[in-house]
Design an enzyme around this catalytic site. Sequence first.
Site, PDB file in Angstrom:
ATOM      1  N   THR A  95       0.845  -1.185   0.000  1.00 54.38           N
ATOM      2  CA  THR A  95       0.000   0.000   0.000  1.00 54.38           C
ATOM      3  C   THR A  95       0.883   1.238   0.000  1.00 54.38           C
ATOM      4  O   THR A  95       2.055   1.181   0.385  1.00 54.38           O
ATOM      5  CB  THR A  95      -0.914   0.019   1.231  1.00 54.38           C
ATOM      6  OG1 THR A  95      -1.804   1.147   1.150  1.00 54.38           O
ATOM      7  CG2 THR A  95      -0.107   0.139   2.518  1.00 54.38           C
ATOM      8  N   ASN A 137      -0.605   3.793   1.565  1.00 60.07           N
ATOM      9  CA  ASN A 137      -1.417   4.438   2.592  1.00 60.07           C
ATOM     10  C   ASN A 137      -0.720   4.341   3.946  1.00 60.07           C
ATOM     11  O   ASN A 137      -0.603   3.251   4.512  1.00 60.07           O
ATOM     12  CB  ASN A 137      -2.800   3.770   2.635  1.00 60.07           C
ATOM     13  CG  ASN A 137      -3.764   4.456   3.575  1.00 60.07           C
ATOM     14  OD1 ASN A 137      -3.428   4.775   4.706  1.00 60.07           O
ATOM     15  ND2 ASN A 137      -4.981   4.657   3.104  1.00 60.07           N
ATOM     16  N   LYS A 195      -2.758   2.667   6.861  1.00 62.49           N
ATOM     17  CA  LYS A 195      -2.802   1.207   6.879  1.00 62.49           C
ATOM     18  C   LYS A 195      -1.514   0.628   7.457  1.00 62.49           C
ATOM     19  O   LYS A 195      -1.548  -0.384   8.169  1.00 62.49           O
ATOM     20  CB  LYS A 195      -3.026   0.670   5.459  1.00 62.49           C
ATOM     21  CG  LYS A 195      -4.426   0.882   4.916  1.00 62.49           C
ATOM     22  CD  LYS A 195      -4.590   0.177   3.577  1.00 62.49           C
ATOM     23  CE  LYS A 195      -5.990   0.346   3.021  1.00 62.49           C
ATOM     24  NZ  LYS A 195      -6.176  -0.384   1.747  1.00 62.49           N
ATOM     25  N   ASP A 252      -7.778  -5.453   0.570  1.00 70.40           N
ATOM     26  CA  ASP A 252      -8.711  -4.714  -0.273  1.00 70.40           C
ATOM     27  C   ASP A 252     -10.038  -4.714   0.459  1.00 70.40           C
ATOM     28  O   ASP A 252     -10.418  -5.711   1.073  1.00 70.40           O
ATOM     29  CB  ASP A 252      -8.846  -5.352  -1.652  1.00 70.40           C
ATOM     30  CG  ASP A 252      -9.556  -4.433  -2.629  1.00 70.40           C
ATOM     31  OD1 ASP A 252      -9.166  -3.248  -2.720  1.00 70.40           O
ATOM     32  OD2 ASP A 252     -10.503  -4.873  -3.312  1.00 70.40           O
ATOM     33  N   SER A 253     -10.715  -3.594   0.421  1.00 71.23           N
ATOM     34  CA  SER A 253     -11.935  -3.487   1.208  1.00 71.23           C
ATOM     35  C   SER A 253     -12.916  -2.554   0.536  1.00 71.23           C
ATOM     36  O   SER A 253     -12.574  -1.807  -0.385  1.00 71.23           O
ATOM     37  CB  SER A 253     -11.614  -2.993   2.627  1.00 71.23           C
ATOM     38  OG  SER A 253     -10.972  -1.736   2.581  1.00 71.23           O
ATOM     39  N   ASP A 264     -17.208   6.222   5.929  1.00 73.95           N
ATOM     40  CA  ASP A 264     -17.286   6.181   7.393  1.00 73.95           C
ATOM     41  C   ASP A 264     -18.322   7.137   7.984  1.00 73.95           C
ATOM     42  O   ASP A 264     -19.032   6.771   8.920  1.00 73.95           O
ATOM     43  CB  ASP A 264     -15.917   6.460   8.011  1.00 73.95           C
ATOM     44  CG  ASP A 264     -14.997   5.254   7.979  1.00 73.95           C
ATOM     45  OD1 ASP A 264     -15.474   4.133   7.690  1.00 73.95           O
ATOM     46  OD2 ASP A 264     -13.794   5.421   8.263  1.00 73.95           O
ATOM     47  N   LYS A 268     -12.482   1.875  16.771  1.00 77.45           N
ATOM     48  CA  LYS A 268     -12.767   1.438  15.403  1.00 77.45           C
ATOM     49  C   LYS A 268     -11.961   0.181  15.060  1.00 77.45           C
ATOM     50  O   LYS A 268     -12.508  -0.781  14.480  1.00 77.45           O
ATOM     51  CB  LYS A 268     -12.457   2.556  14.413  1.00 77.45           C
ATOM     52  CG  LYS A 268     -12.780   2.203  12.975  1.00 77.45           C
ATOM     53  CD  LYS A 268     -12.432   3.359  12.045  1.00 77.45           C
ATOM     54  CE  LYS A 268     -12.615   2.964  10.598  1.00 77.45           C
ATOM     55  NZ  LYS A 268     -12.214   4.034   9.675  1.00 77.45           N
ATOM     56  N   ARG A 314     -11.335  -4.246   8.648  1.00 77.63           N
ATOM     57  CA  ARG A 314      -9.890  -4.365   8.444  1.00 77.63           C
ATOM     58  C   ARG A 314      -9.203  -4.874   9.702  1.00 77.63           C
ATOM     59  O   ARG A 314      -8.288  -5.697   9.638  1.00 77.63           O
ATOM     60  CB  ARG A 314      -9.299  -3.022   8.009  1.00 77.63           C
ATOM     61  CG  ARG A 314      -7.818  -3.119   7.632  1.00 77.63           C
ATOM     62  CD  ARG A 314      -7.279  -1.827   7.059  1.00 77.63           C
ATOM     63  NE  ARG A 314      -7.891  -1.523   5.777  1.00 77.63           N
ATOM     64  CZ  ARG A 314      -8.719  -0.497   5.570  1.00 77.63           C
ATOM     65  NH1 ARG A 314      -9.030   0.324   6.547  1.00 77.63           N
ATOM     66  NH2 ARG A 314      -9.232  -0.305   4.378  1.00 77.63           N
TER      67      ARG A 314
END
Length: 207
Positions: free
Chosen positions: A13, A15, A18, A79-80, A165, A185, A191
Amino acid sequence: MSAGPAPRVVLATHNAGKLRELRRILAALIPGFDERVVVSAGDLGLPDVVEDAVTFDGNALLKARAAARATGLVAVADDSGLTVDVLNGCPGIFSARWSGRHGDDAANNALLLAQLSDIAEEHRGAAFVCAAVMVDAAGQETVKLGRMPGQLLREPRGDDGIGYDPLFLPEGQTLTSAELSPEAKDAISHRGIALRALAPVIAAALA
């Protein structure tokens, strides 16, 4: 001065959020875990992978396989997306580009709200789904799935989330995914569930 341990796991990723999440989960499971053993594809300058599979696990595997081939390291990817009951599971794998522009959260949320404008509360069920995968140096592949059920609201609430979200009220909660703290969360998210299931496999690969 020591350079520290060499990276042994690449998270496929770019990100940073993450990457922080995976490091948090592994740190809780592996005594003496050093976060420097896990790096991201972005840290290593790897290119983005075209996600042209038709399932969450298929897209996650595309990313993990590419990262493992490029680096020779154990590779992890996820992946989500959001699945909406009355939309027969859509937006699904198209969640990030539901409005036609990839990553435009405001446009994606606006389109989804418009599509559900006439749908009564009892039919606004949805779930976030995640596939987390690991590909080891020998090419062995492991897939774990996570699911967070809930309901879609009629207007956004909260500023801390991403994607859908602000519209998503997790089952049993009074706060949206965008109003929950990161720790709260992580404890219930799709995740978080998938990565916690995968974490012992990653820990074994690091042993």
